[in-house]
Scaffold this motif. Structure first.
Motif, PDB file in Angstrom:
ATOM      1  N   ALA A 216       0.820  -1.221   0.000  1.00  0.00           N
ATOM      2  CA  ALA A 216       0.000   0.000   0.000  1.00  0.00           C
ATOM      3  C   ALA A 216       0.854   1.271   0.000  1.00  0.00           C
ATOM      4  CB  ALA A 216      -0.972  -0.010   1.175  1.00  0.00           C
TER       5      ALA A 216
ATOM      6  N   SER B  11      -3.769  -6.730  -0.111  1.00  0.00           N
ATOM      7  CA  SER B  11      -3.673  -5.324   0.277  1.00  0.00           C
ATOM      8  C   SER B  11      -4.997  -4.593   0.031  1.00  0.00           C
ATOM      9  CB  SER B  11      -2.546  -4.644  -0.505  1.00  0.00           C
ATOM     10  OG  SER B  11      -2.458  -3.273  -0.176  1.00  0.00           O
ATOM     11  N   ASN B  12      -5.604  -4.837  -1.121  1.00  0.00           N
ATOM     12  CA  ASN B  12      -6.834  -4.133  -1.479  1.00  0.00           C
ATOM     13  C   ASN B  12      -7.994  -4.464  -0.551  1.00  0.00           C
ATOM     14  OD1 ASN B  12      -5.432  -3.021  -3.579  1.00  0.00           O
ATOM     15  ND2 ASN B  12      -6.414  -4.195  -5.192  1.00  0.00           N
TER      16      ASN B  12
ATOM     17  N   GLN C  80      -7.527  -2.891   2.828  1.00  0.00           N
ATOM     18  CA  GLN C  80      -7.901  -1.473   2.810  1.00  0.00           C
ATOM     19  C   GLN C  80      -9.414  -1.309   2.897  1.00  0.00           C
ATOM     20  OE1 GLN C  80      -5.949   1.282   2.843  1.00  0.00           O
ATOM     21  NE2 GLN C  80      -4.026   0.130   2.804  1.00  0.00           N
ATOM     22  N   GLY C  81     -10.133  -2.160   2.167  1.00  0.00           N
ATOM     23  CA  GLY C  81     -11.596  -2.096   2.194  1.00  0.00           C
ATOM     24  C   GLY C  81     -12.150  -2.422   3.571  1.00  0.00           C
TER      25      GLY C  81
ATOM     26  N   THR D 150     -11.615   0.433   5.991  1.00  0.00           N
ATOM     27  CA  THR D 150     -12.543   1.531   5.707  1.00  0.00           C
ATOM     28  C   THR D 150     -13.937   1.218   6.241  1.00  0.00           C
ATOM     29  OG1 THR D 150     -11.291   1.986   3.686  1.00  0.00           O
ATOM     30  CG2 THR D 150     -13.423   3.035   3.876  1.00  0.00           C
TER      31      THR D 150
ATOM     32  N   ALA E  85     -13.177  -0.918  -2.537  1.00  0.00           N
ATOM     33  CA  ALA E  85     -11.855  -1.511  -2.297  1.00  0.00           C
ATOM     34  C   ALA E  85     -11.923  -3.034  -2.267  1.00  0.00           C
ATOM     35  CB  ALA E  85     -11.278  -0.975  -0.993  1.00  0.00           C
TER      36      ALA E  85
ATOM     37  N   THR F  40      -9.068   0.822  -4.874  1.00  0.00           N
ATOM     38  CA  THR F  40      -8.761   1.268  -3.512  1.00  0.00           C
ATOM     39  C   THR F  40      -8.570   2.762  -3.328  1.00  0.00           C
ATOM     40  OG1 THR F  40      -6.409   0.876  -3.932  1.00  0.00           O
ATOM     41  CG2 THR F  40      -7.653  -0.908  -2.888  1.00  0.00           C
TER      42      THR F  40
ATOM     43  N   ALA G  78     -10.917   4.602  -0.869  1.00  0.00           N
ATOM     44  CA  ALA G  78     -10.745   4.129   0.506  1.00  0.00           C
ATOM     45  C   ALA G  78      -9.411   4.605   1.083  1.00  0.00           C
ATOM     46  CB  ALA G  78     -10.825   2.606   0.547  1.00  0.00           C
ATOM     47  N   MET G  79      -8.345   4.406   0.317  1.00  0.00           N
ATOM     48  CA  MET G  79      -7.016   4.708   0.825  1.00  0.00           C
ATOM     49  C   MET G  79      -6.807   6.207   1.021  1.00  0.00           C
ATOM     50  SD  MET G  79      -3.301   3.561  -0.705  1.00  0.00           S
ATOM     51  CE  MET G  79      -3.863   1.911  -1.044  1.00  0.00           C
TER      52      MET G  79
ATOM     53  N   SER H 119      -2.890  -6.791   5.632  1.00  0.00           N
ATOM     54  CA  SER H 119      -2.269  -7.194   4.369  1.00  0.00           C
ATOM     55  C   SER H 119      -1.026  -8.039   4.613  1.00  0.00           C
ATOM     56  CB  SER H 119      -1.909  -5.951   3.545  1.00  0.00           C
ATOM     57  OG  SER H 119      -1.161  -6.282   2.406  1.00  0.00           O
TER      58      SER H 119
ATOM     59  N   GLY I  85      -9.254  -8.247  -6.091  1.00  0.00           N
ATOM     60  CA  GLY I  85     -10.171  -8.163  -4.968  1.00  0.00           C
ATOM     61  C   GLY I  85     -11.011  -9.424  -4.916  1.00  0.00           C
TER      62      GLY I  85
END
Length: 479
Positions: free
Chosen positions: A316, A353-354, A357-358, A361, A384, A389, A392-393, A411, A432
């Motif tokens: 990320a 990672s994605n 992140q989701g 969030t 995400a 992403t 979100a990121m 992640s 994802g």
């Protein structure tokens, strides 16, 4: 919504009309190339209800308004700034002036590979469908679908042919895109790619065996031997050859009379570049490409889950810098040489990672009492999980910090798990939840478990850090 007022407030917050070098929009974001990003009033943008988030990357300052809204805001914004009719390409060109040399190199790779991703994705996903049909024990105990239903054998063969085409003729796609990016005639680049995969040449994937047996065919010209080897599924050789072709073409156009330009320039460009490709550029870059692939495989196999955890932790932050675009070239090579590499582990890392992140969030959505943040977090979190992403990121996690920490921890843990089980992708796709179709069938269950781990760890850590953050703020307010 008063779109005129939103556009006016946005313009004031970014430093006025004089600070706008170029402007355009994509599906959700206003994309700006600014003369001086230090003039941006970030607090004012954050306070606007219509703004879902902001971030700066690749020389562009981007403001997230959301689908539908951004079109209307840009319509008013462009009238105020005189940027009507500009495209994202114009913004990229203007924003490139704000980049350092490394960022420009990454952008160059992105410009070359992003246009050909749909073809690679289509081929890879078809390869995934073929694997579903031919994998033993996936749906039927001890048998593949094709073995259980022989009348589907030709369907699997047809799909396999369709799937391999983009990788077998990859130099043609890259030759066209790269030559265009380097300023040359894209069709000459495609022709060079065709030469590099011509059927008269030894198939590139048979080079290793021919080298061992000493049966490499050659052209013998005036006592000088040139190996007749194809470059199927290669990346570096055609990138280098396309650069040379563009420079040779541009140089020839300066010296050849205009009356002979259409005749001599294409002829000499192809001939000169072709000779250089097969005598010098191709052999050197083929070896470099093999070293790159072997190095990535060695790193993946040697460092194991520890290296996987580190990669998952850093992925990320790498995305924030935009450096992840440089992975496209490596990933394309890994997929093109799938018989040796087994596929791409980069896609799997990106997925972990994605979804992390989701999940982080969505944890913010559960924690926060701010209605604007809730609205942003709900949509961005789901996006995400599906592989997109940025909202979100940049719109939630980085601003609050603690969700971003929760996400990279999730992640790291999930990537360590999938790396331990050597999970790899056989295709590019949405990194994802929908990415299951891109995964080799042997690692499919572990891939799903990895996503569950990423989501659970990121969600729980974000909740814990968020609660701690609330207590800290409460203590500060009481003091």
């Amino acid at each position: 919504m008063n779109y005129n007022e939103i556009a006016r407030e946005t313009l004031q917050a970014i430093g006025g009309k004089e600070n706008v070098a170029a402007a355009a929009h994509c599906a959700t974001r206003l994309r700006l190339a600014l003369h001086d990003e230090s003039l941006v009033d970030q607090e004012k943008l954050d306070a606007m209800d219509s703004v879902k988030g902001t971030f700066s990357t690749g020389g562009q300052y981007q403001i997230i308004f959301g689908s539908g809204t951004v079109n209307n805001v840009f319509a008013e914004f462009s009238k105020m700034t005189g940027t009507d009719g500009m495209s994202t390409t114009d913004v990229k060109s203007a924003g490139a002036k704000n980049m350092n040399p490394l960022q420009r190199f990454v952008k160059m790779l992105s410009d070359i590979f992003v246009p050909i991703i749909p073809a690679i994705v289509a081929g890879g996903l078809l390869m995934g469908i073929n694997n579903l049909l031919t994998a033993q024990g996936l749906f039927i105990d001890g048998q593949s679908i094709v073995e259980a239903y022989p009348n589907m054998a030709d369907l699997a063969a047809l799909i396999n042919t369709f799937a391999n085409a983009a990788f077998v003729f990859l130099p043609i796609l890259i030759g066209f895109s790269a030559t265009q990016r380097f300023g040359g005639n894209a069709y000459l680049g495609a022709a060079l790619g065709m030469i590099m995969v011509h059927p008269d040449l030894l198939n590139g994937w048979g080079y290793g065996g021919a080298l061992v047996s000493g049966e490499i065919p050659v052209w013998s010209i005036f006592g000088f031997e040139i190996e007749k080897i194809g470059y199927q599924g290669t990346v570096l050789p055609v990138l280098a050859a396309s650069f040379i072709l563009a420079k040779v073409e541009l140089s020839l156009r300066k010296v050849i009379p205009s009356a002979l330009d259409n005749l001599l320039t294409p002829l000499l460009t192809i001939f000169i570049t072709g000779i250089l490709t097969f005598t010098l550029v191709g052999p050197i870059t083929r070896s470099a490409g093999n070293l790159l692939s072997d190095g990535m495989i060695w790193l993946y196999d040697t460092t194991g889950f520890i290296g996987g955890a580190l990669f998952g932790l850093l992925y990320a932050p790498i995305v924030i810098t935009g450096m992840h675009h440089s992975f496209i070239a490596v990933e394309t090579q890994l997929l093109a040489d799938i018989a040796k590499t087994g596929g791409s582990f980069i896609f799997v890392v990106a997925t972990m990672s994605n979804v992390a992140q989701g999940a982080a969030t969505l944890a913010v959505f559960l924690l926060t009492k701010n209605k604007k943040l809730k609205g942003t977090a709900s949509a961005a979190g789901i996006s995400a999980l599906l592989g997109i992403t940025e909202p979100a990121m940049f719109g939630v996690n980085l601003k609050l910090r603690y969700p971003f920490i929760g996400a990279i921890i999730g992640s790291a843990v999930a990537t360590a798990y999938v790396t331990f089980f050597k999970v790899k992708a056989i295709a590019l796709g949405a990194a994802g939840l929908p990415g299951v179709i891109s995964i080799q069938h042997e690692g499919l269950v572990q891939y799903v478990i990895g996503m569950v781990i990423a989501i659970a760890v990121a969600f729980v850590v974000t909740i814990v850090l968020g609660k701690r953050d609330e207590k800290k703020q409460a203590v500060q307010n009481a003091a």
